[in-house]
Design a protein around this motif. Structure first.
Motif, PDB file in Angstrom:
ATOM      1  N   GLY A  59      -4.082   6.419  -5.312  1.00 43.15           N
ATOM      2  CA  GLY A  59      -2.997   6.781  -6.502  1.00 43.15           C
ATOM      3  C   GLY A  59      -3.762   8.351  -6.392  1.00 43.15           C
ATOM      4  O   GLY A  59      -3.144   9.034  -5.567  1.00 43.15           O
ATOM      5  N   LYS A 115      -4.506  13.000  -4.705  1.00 41.00           N
ATOM      6  CA  LYS A 115      -3.847  12.291  -4.239  1.00 41.00           C
ATOM      7  C   LYS A 115      -5.451  11.687  -3.638  1.00 41.00           C
ATOM      8  O   LYS A 115      -6.039  12.147  -2.852  1.00 41.00           O
ATOM      9  CB  LYS A 115      -2.281  12.434  -3.304  1.00 41.00           C
ATOM     10  CG  LYS A 115      -1.314  12.501  -4.524  1.00 41.00           C
ATOM     11  CD  LYS A 115      -0.165  12.528  -2.891  1.00 41.00           C
ATOM     12  CE  LYS A 115       0.838  13.141  -3.233  1.00 41.00           C
ATOM     13  NZ  LYS A 115       2.628  13.562  -2.549  1.00 41.00           N
ATOM     14  N   GLN A 127      -7.100   8.103 -12.433  1.00 39.46           N
ATOM     15  CA  GLN A 127      -5.779   8.192 -12.447  1.00 39.46           C
ATOM     16  C   GLN A 127      -5.143   7.939 -13.357  1.00 39.46           C
ATOM     17  O   GLN A 127      -5.343   7.912 -14.487  1.00 39.46           O
ATOM     18  CB  GLN A 127      -6.510   6.618 -11.903  1.00 39.46           C
ATOM     19  CG  GLN A 127      -4.767   6.491 -10.673  1.00 39.46           C
ATOM     20  CD  GLN A 127      -4.807   4.914  -9.819  1.00 39.46           C
ATOM     21  OE1 GLN A 127      -5.677   4.275  -9.725  1.00 39.46           O
ATOM     22  NE2 GLN A 127      -4.677   5.297  -9.439  1.00 39.46           N
ATOM     23  N   SER A 180       1.239   5.925 -11.481  1.00 40.08           N
ATOM     24  CA  SER A 180       2.421   6.422 -10.380  1.00 40.08           C
ATOM     25  C   SER A 180       3.412   7.225 -10.668  1.00 40.08           C
ATOM     26  O   SER A 180       4.104   6.769 -12.009  1.00 40.08           O
ATOM     27  CB  SER A 180       2.429   5.476  -9.764  1.00 40.08           C
ATOM     28  OG  SER A 180       3.395   4.762  -9.905  1.00 40.08           O
ATOM     29  N   THR A 181       4.598   8.035 -10.213  1.00 34.01           N
ATOM     30  CA  THR A 181       5.517   8.992 -10.361  1.00 34.01           C
ATOM     31  C   THR A 181       6.609   7.664 -10.798  1.00 34.01           C
ATOM     32  O   THR A 181       7.588   7.534 -11.372  1.00 34.01           O
ATOM     33  CB  THR A 181       6.134   9.062  -9.124  1.00 34.01           C
ATOM     34  OG1 THR A 181       6.514   8.489  -7.706  1.00 34.01           O
ATOM     35  CG2 THR A 181       5.486   9.979  -8.862  1.00 34.01           C
ATOM     36  N   GLN A 221       5.650   4.058 -11.554  1.00 33.47           N
ATOM     37  CA  GLN A 221       5.449   3.549 -13.278  1.00 33.47           C
ATOM     38  C   GLN A 221       5.747   4.720 -14.201  1.00 33.47           C
ATOM     39  O   GLN A 221       6.761   4.274 -15.434  1.00 33.47           O
ATOM     40  CB  GLN A 221       3.817   3.493 -12.651  1.00 33.47           C
ATOM     41  CG  GLN A 221       3.316   2.024 -12.369  1.00 33.47           C
ATOM     42  CD  GLN A 221       1.622   2.760 -12.466  1.00 33.47           C
ATOM     43  OE1 GLN A 221       0.924   3.294 -12.748  1.00 33.47           O
ATOM     44  NE2 GLN A 221       1.746   1.428 -12.229  1.00 33.47           N
TER      45      GLN A 221
END
Length: 126
Positions: free
Chosen positions: A68, A63, A30, A33-34, A36
């Motif tokens: 995520g 995705k 993983q 995220s965008t 984060q």
């Protein structure tokens, strides 16, 4: 942090690609995220999203709905193949063309490459 010469989204994508190539990011791992990523680097989330979408479009990330984004299992092999092809196009082909223009045989070029590869790696004195 980011260079002014290349769009930030492109730099983000290049950084993630480099992490995939080196194995820092592995298959099915993983990624941030965008949101984060944007918070961590102090950038607009839309900029991060553009980078991630580009990586998804290239098949390097995928995705999982509600979970995520993850590194595609084939991402490293795909990038290594692309970079190998780029290496031969950008470095080897021009070197061979120059050698031919200078009358240097391909055997001599190969001997020089082997000799250079056999030398110990020089370390940066700094």
């Amino acid at each position: 942090m980011f260079s002014d010469h290349v769009p930030i989204y492109r730099q983000i994508g290049d950084r993630i690609r480099a992490d995939i190539v080196t194995g820092t990011l592995g298959a099915d791992q993983q990624v941030m995220s965008t949101n984060q990523y944007a918070a961590f680097y102090g950038i607009n989330p839309a900029t991060a999203a553009k980078a991630f979408q580009e990586l998804i479009d290239e098949g390097l990330l995928y995705k999982r709905r509600g979970v995520g984004m993850f590194v595609s299992p084939e991402a490293q092999a795909k990038l290594l193949g692309e970079r190998r092809a780029q290496f031969f196009t950008e470095h080897v082909a021009p070197m061979i063309a120059e050698a031919k223009a200078l009358g240097i045989s391909l055997d001599e070029v190969a001997d020089q490459v082997r000799a250079a590869a056999a030398e110990p790696t020089k370390k940066d004195p700094s």
